[in-house]
Write an enzyme that holds these catalytic residues in place. Structure first.
Site, PDB file in Angstrom:
ATOM      1  N   HIS A  10     -34.088 -11.995  -6.345  1.00 16.86           N
ATOM      2  CA  HIS A  10     -34.326 -10.677  -5.720  1.00 16.86           C
ATOM      3  C   HIS A  10     -35.352 -10.704  -4.595  1.00 16.86           C
ATOM      4  O   HIS A  10     -35.458  -9.734  -3.847  1.00 16.86           O
ATOM      5  CB  HIS A  10     -34.809  -9.669  -6.764  1.00 16.86           C
ATOM      6  CG  HIS A  10     -33.814  -9.346  -7.829  1.00 16.86           C
ATOM      7  ND1 HIS A  10     -32.538  -8.911  -7.544  1.00 16.86           N
ATOM      8  CD2 HIS A  10     -33.892  -9.404  -9.193  1.00 16.86           C
ATOM      9  CE1 HIS A  10     -31.882  -8.714  -8.687  1.00 16.86           C
ATOM     10  NE2 HIS A  10     -32.683  -9.010  -9.695  1.00 16.86           N
TER      11      HIS A  10
HETATM   12 ZN   LIG Z   1     -31.275 -10.216 -13.958  1.00 19.35          ZN
END
Ligand SMILES: [Zn+2]
Length: 358
Positions: free
Chosen positions: A138
């Site tokens: 992320h």
């Molecule tokens: Zn995850």
């Protein structure tokens, strides 16, 4: 050409000892259970297994994906986590990704672990090398996000692409691999495929089929946005319909996988309902594919599911037998109206992903 055998396992207690925050769901110590389970089975005793020490990634390697200003901010947060406000860089002590003492140094080590895995996989002596402390998909260029500080899978894909290689990145974490997709959104050299719980129900809220890339990257970002509560059978159907088809058509020089185990049915953070059985199917496809393979971990917040599933996945990488106690004895499977709805939504996700491809 026959593939080499054997598997590398990146390990150092230093990648499993940091604490994000006492009440934080990501517990790096979860890897100790994976390592101990494999050691007790004797997985490291055979000739095929190689324990690999991680190294610190260099700043140049980190800055292949992240901005120098962000790296400086992480360094400051690492030295004095509570002195300043780092929220403009995605680090907030009360939220997902808190600043913590030593975060820069340990993140260099977890990132370097993935680079060691990459080098070992490409050296040709091993079928695969895995860094279960990596897979922090992320993190963005200038922002920590979703427990991720430096985006090691994006850095690995970038290093491979810089060598002129075609890279297929397959992300089977429950969450969309947004940071990696974003890093290669305009490139046809790195194909990103993410199978995840739909962003309509789960962080980070992205990963829909129409996010298919731009410019020469159009059609090279593939998203399979699965409905909440997807169980083994439709998941395996979706994987089989999309991943082998597109990866084989792309003909990569190397396969990079992110194997977050938060899709497991006991995971407290997501709604997917996978068991070890679906994971065995998927990881066997990776293992049986003809491509050099670099593997990473990712999410996983049920400590027992992490322990059993990642131990099993390393045994698959080794070509070793799987003790039955690593498997889920009684995986969930829907019936009736839920079955019908999940199957229908999964069919739509498959169709959308295939239509998005180049
Ligand atoms: Zn995850």
């Amino acid at each position: 050409m026959s593939r080499p055998k054997g598997a590398g396992f990146v390990w150092d207690p230093a990648i499993a000892s940091h604490v994000y925050r006492d009440d934080h769901p990501l517990k790096p110590k979860r890897l100790i259970g994976v390592y101990d389970t494999l050691r007790q089975i004797g997985a490291f005793d055979g000739p095929g297994a190689k324990v690999l020490a991680p190294r610190a990634a260099t700043i140049d390697e980190i800055e292949r994906i992240h901005s120098p200003e962000y790296v400086e901010a992480v360094k400051r947060a690492s030295a004095s986590p509570s002195r300043n406000d780092y929220s403009q860089w995605g680090m907030d002590r009360y939220r997902d990704t808190p600043p913590f003492k030593g975060m820069h140094e340990v993140s260099l080590l977890t990132t370097g672990g993935s680079l060691v895995a990459m080098d070992e996989s490409l050296a040709g002596d091993l079928r695969v090398a895995v860094n279960f402390s990596g897979g922090l998909h992320h993190a963005m260029r200038e922002r920590a996000s979703g427990f991720c500080i430096y985006n090691d899978p994006a850095i690995v894909c970038a290093m491979l692409a810089d060598r002129g290689m075609k890279v297929a990145y397959v992300d089977i974490d429950a969450h969309h691999g947004d940071g990696v997709q974003h890093a290669f959104y305009d490139s046809d050299q790195v194909l990103t495929i993410s199978l995840h719980e739909t962003g309509a129900a789960l962080f980070p809220g992205t990963g829909f089929a129409d996010e298919r890339g731009i410019g020469s990257g159009a059609g090279y970002s593939i998203n399979v946005a699965l409905p909440p509560y997807t169980d083994d059978a439709p998941y395996v159907r979706a994987f089989d319909a999309v991943v082998p088809h597109l990866v084989d058509r792309f003909r990569p020089d190397v396969l990079v996988t992110q194997q977050g185990i938060d899709p497991h049915f006991t995971d407290p953070l997501t709604h997917l309902q996978l068991s070890t059985h679906a994971r065995e199917h998927v990881v066997r496809w990776f293992a049986d594919s003809p491509y050099p393979w670099v593997a990473m971990g990712g999410g996983g917040y049920s400590l027992d599911a992490v322990r059993r599933t990642w131990a099993m996945e390393f045994l698959i990488m080794l070509g070793a037998e799987i003790p039955p106690e690593l498997h889920d004895a009684d995986p969930p499977a829907w019936s009736g109206e839920e079955r019908r709805q999940i199957d229908q939504l999964t069919d739509e996700a498959i169709k959308g992903a295939l239509e998005a491809a180049w």
